[in-house]
Motif scaffolding. Structure first.
Motif, PDB file in Angstrom:
ATOM      1  N   TRP A  16      51.414  32.042  35.539  1.00 14.06           N
ATOM      2  CA  TRP A  16      50.611  31.804  34.340  1.00 14.06           C
ATOM      3  C   TRP A  16      50.476  30.329  34.032  1.00 14.06           C
ATOM      4  N   GLY A  19      47.883  29.248  36.373  1.00 12.04           N
ATOM      5  CA  GLY A  19      46.668  29.947  35.969  1.00 12.04           C
ATOM      6  C   GLY A  19      45.958  29.299  34.802  1.00 12.04           C
ATOM      7  N   LEU A  20      46.714  28.657  33.909  1.00 17.22           N
ATOM      8  CA  LEU A  20      46.092  27.994  32.767  1.00 17.22           C
ATOM      9  C   LEU A  20      45.043  26.979  33.209  1.00 17.22           C
ATOM     10  N   THR A  23      41.768  28.731  34.019  1.00 18.59           N
ATOM     11  CA  THR A  23      41.037  29.385  32.930  1.00 18.59           C
ATOM     12  C   THR A  23      39.979  28.468  32.318  1.00 18.59           C
ATOM     13  N   THR A  35      45.945  35.293  33.958  1.00 17.37           N
ATOM     14  CA  THR A  35      46.951  34.445  33.313  1.00 17.37           C
ATOM     15  C   THR A  35      47.662  35.213  32.202  1.00 17.37           C
TER      16      THR A  35
END
Length: 104
Positions: A16, A19-20, A23, A35
């Motif tokens: 995550w 993943g941020l 995004t 995420t």
């Protein structure tokens, strides 16, 4: 088993955190959903691990795994610098994680 859950929780934390970046401020639906899913799984696994591990140890190891993994992936994925000082600091975090595993 708790240490395995904690390790998996740390891996999902890496997911995550990295993943941020993908995004793009939560404007891309698929990376945002993945995420958020990684966040949820990471916290659930951490919650299961702390049923039998000390909270302080588990949280420190969880964040340590997430920090080290995120920094290493950021070096490869986003061309962040891999200076000797930075790598030395990562080594210190890994040493702390290993130490907590043996005393926790």
């Amino acid at each position: 088993m708790s240490w395995i859950l904690l390790t998996l929780a740390g891996i999902f934390e890496i997911g995550w955190a990295v993943g941020l970046k993908y995004t793009e401020g939560f404007t891309r639906p698929l990376p945002t959903a993945l995420t958020a899913f990684s966040m949820l799984i990471s916290v659930v696994l951490l919650g299961l691990a702390v049923k039998s591990l000390p909270m302080g140890t588990a949280y420190a190891v969880w964040t340590g795994i997430g920090t080290v993994g995120t920094v290493i992936l950021s070096i490869f994925l986003f061309a962040e610098p891999a200076t000797a000082l930075r790598l030395g600091c990562i080594a210190l975090i890994v040493t702390g994680i290993v130490g907590l595993k043996f005393v926790g």
